[in-house]
Structure formats: C-alpha cells, structure tokens
Design an enzyme around this catalytic site. Sequence first.
Site, PDB file in Angstrom:
ATOM      1  N   GLY A  38     -13.034  31.442  24.915  1.00  0.00           N
ATOM      2  CA  GLY A  38     -14.102  30.487  24.694  1.00  0.00           C
ATOM      3  C   GLY A  38     -15.266  31.192  24.016  1.00  0.00           C
TER       4      GLY A  38
ATOM      5  N   MET B  78     -19.737  36.395  27.737  1.00  0.00           N
ATOM      6  CA  MET B  78     -18.620  36.989  28.474  1.00  0.00           C
ATOM      7  C   MET B  78     -17.343  37.093  27.645  1.00  0.00           C
ATOM      8  SD  MET B  78     -18.889  35.833  32.431  1.00  0.00           S
ATOM      9  CE  MET B  78     -20.304  36.368  33.412  1.00  0.00           C
TER      10      MET B  78
ATOM     11  N   GLU C 236      -8.387  27.303  20.804  1.00  0.00           N
ATOM     12  CA  GLU C 236      -9.094  26.125  20.305  1.00  0.00           C
ATOM     13  C   GLU C 236     -10.110  26.543  19.242  1.00  0.00           C
ATOM     14  OE1 GLU C 236     -10.824  23.327  23.201  1.00  0.00           O
ATOM     15  OE2 GLU C 236     -12.763  23.832  22.318  1.00  0.00           O
TER      16      GLU C 236
ATOM     17  N   LYS D 294     -36.407  29.038  35.400  1.00  0.00           N
ATOM     18  CA  LYS D 294     -37.532  29.358  34.515  1.00  0.00           C
ATOM     19  C   LYS D 294     -38.665  30.048  35.274  1.00  0.00           C
ATOM     20  CE  LYS D 294     -36.655  25.710  31.112  1.00  0.00           C
ATOM     21  NZ  LYS D 294     -37.159  24.462  30.479  1.00  0.00           N
TER      22      LYS D 294
END
Length: 447
Positions: A220, A224, A245, A370
């Site tokens: 993907g 990582m 993909e 945040k």
Amino acid sequence: MSDFNQLYKEKLVSAMDAANVVKSGDWVDYGWTTGTPVAVDKALAQRMPGLTDVKFRGGILMWVPEIFKIDNPADHLTWNSWHMGGIERKAIAQGFSFYAPIRYSELPRYYQDLEDLVDVAIFQVAPMDKFGYFNFGPNASHMASMCSKARVIIVEVNENMPVCLGGFDEGIHISQVDMIVEGDNPSIAEMGAAAPTEVDQTVAEIIVKEIPDGACLQLGIGGMPNAVGTMIAQSDLKDLGVHTEMYVDAFVDIAKAGKINGSKKNIDKGRQVYAFGAGTKKLYDYLDHNPACMSAPVSYTNDVRTVAALDNFISINNTVDLDLYGQISAESSGPKHISGAGGQLDFVLGAYLSKGGKSIICCSSTFKTKSGELKSRIRPTLEPGSVVTDTRANTHYVVTEYGIVNLKGLTTWQKAEAIISLAHPQFRDELIAEAEKLHIWKRSNKR
C-alpha cells in the site's frame, strides 16, 4: 498511420469546445489520479457558474481541480469519489464532495452494469501511437469499462504521460474517441511518500522477516510500506514478484536493487502487474515503455481469485485503528472520512487463500493529537461511526512496533490477548480492563 493522422486532425478541438459539450444534469467522468484532465477542467470551470447539478466522478485527486475553485461549487456540482484523498476530504467539508463506497475491484463491473450511460468522459492520455491508440498512462484501473459506457469521450493529450504497457485494456483507439484536446503538457503530478519514522523502520524490520524468497508482493502507500520497500531493496531477498493495486516508488527501488524478476510467479511470470501507479518522476520514468511492467484493469489485479493463484503472496497495508475483536478500520476515524475501501479486503482475502500467503496489516501502536496527547490506535471497540474495512473474521496478521500476531482462527479471548500485546505498554492495563468488561478476557490470560 496517415488515415489515423487525418482522423486525429478531424477530431482535434479546443479545450473550450470540449467543455461546451457538458450540460446541466450531466454525469461527467474525470478518470483517475494522474489522468484527471487539466486543460478541459480549466475551460469547464469557466462554464460552471452557468450550469447546475453536474455530477462528476473521479478519484485520488492529486491537485485541486479548477471546477472546485468556483464560487459556491455546491450550487453547481457534486464530486463523487471512488477513493478519497486529502483534497476530496476538504471538499466534503464544503458540502459538494461525496464518497462512493465500493470494493475497488468491482469498479469495472459497476460501469458495465450502468443503465444510464456516462454523459461525458474527459481524461488525460499519452500521445497517439502509430496504430491509433492513446495509452491511459499508469491508470488502466477501470478506464476501459468506463469508456465503453460513455456517450462522448474526450481525451486530453499530454506528451509527458508515460506509456504503460499491459496485456489488455491499457488504452483507447482513436476510432472510439469523439474529441481530442492538446493541452499545455503539464508535468505528471507527483505523490511522494512520507519519510519513514523510527516506528515505521521498526515495523518494517518485523515484516521483512516474514517475506520468503520468491514471494509476490503487494504494497500500500504510506511511510510503513515505503520503509518495507527500502529494507527489501537492502536485504538478501531474491526472485521476488509484484502483483499490486497501486505501483509505488518502493517497487522501483526493489527492482533496481535486482530483487525483482517474477520468475516464481504462477501467472504473469516475469511481469510486475498493477492497476494504477502514482509516485515521483522516478516511478513514471521507470514505468514508461517498460515491458517488465504490466498495466491491467483493477478487476484483474484485485480479483481474489487472481491473487489466490499466486503462491507466497505477501500483502502489506495500513490501518487507521483496530479493536480488540480484530476489526480493521482503514477508511475513517469515527465518522471522519479519511480514505476509501480500495482493494484492502480483496488482498486480505486473496493473500490468505494463496499457498504460503500472508496478509499483513500494519500501524503504529499510538498517535498524537493536535494538542500533543498520546492516543492508542488499538481500542476496545472501534470509535462509533468508524467504518469496518476488514471484518474480524478476515484479519490475518497484524503488526505494530511491539511485534506481530496471527489472528486467524483465534477465539475472542485469544485475539484480545494477542492484540493487546501489540499495544503501547502505557495503554495495556486499560485495554485489559475494557476486555474484561466485554467478556473477552480470561483470568489465565497473560498480562
């Protein structure tokens, strides 16, 4: 070629002439990623204030389309995305962007089954070849099926678009095209992966140990998987294959390191197969006219049966959150939309069906808000509103910086124990207490 050249001249129009085809109420398809139009989009933005209810389809926008920049876009258009990115998430907040949930592999079938045709299809392509074909670039995806249902097809030629060779459905013939626009040949938009963090590196080290020689890889996007790719390139692994993909920069690094030859693949031997590619110029230069790479429709690349036919298939994907039941949420955090279903479930299922295959879901154990507060990605149950991308019955391997576990076939108490072992130590006691409340923790479990 002379006949094709004549046909080309006859179909050549200005961007504004092409934009004038679109009328109120139309469904307009903008293609996919780097194929999103530029010149016609700019012309269409000039027309949009006079139009209403124009419904666009596209996905993974890599720049802000001009049609998004008009005053009050929600009064004139809706953007319907097959896979969300950051640009589209901002448009959701503005009230004119919506996600179309679908397994990405089903997209060609969806177009083929459409009762109402696509009114206008507009997308970028590579220049016409001597046989009269315009290549889709790194975007075979669902384009051929979409074009088969379009009333009007407008191609925007970009000399910088790489020609991505395939086996089928990687381009469109001039005889099927209604209008040709020659734009300003902008550079192909780049998508760089974030630099890997120390946690990414640790996770990557764990994953690479799970990869055998001769494995077939699917990666993907993100820090990582990018870190995994870098480590594979530096490893002693050999005879690797690619069936994915999305083709990302990491594959280029692995290939240039001599690790990929596809010699052990059961099908498409020797070729790196992908549905679409997005990355840096390094990636586009590598894919251009490269016979080692095979651009193919997503209905082929992501089909569970295709994936299952490849031995030692290693699928590596990210997640946003996971819970103690083994449910994976890679699309949202609560109701906050982040991404799309994509092909993750297809590869989770297909990799497990592959002989020697492994589906690996990876994430950091924590994230910071945040305000700087440390939060666990591993939750007792998913936050209300979170979308389940991979159900608890399908999750195979999960990895964080604290290790790797195989969840397949475990009972609820075994899964809870295994997943908590992947959590940051700061949150483990809290997760155990919640697991006890959920009745998925045994007194004999390890603490």
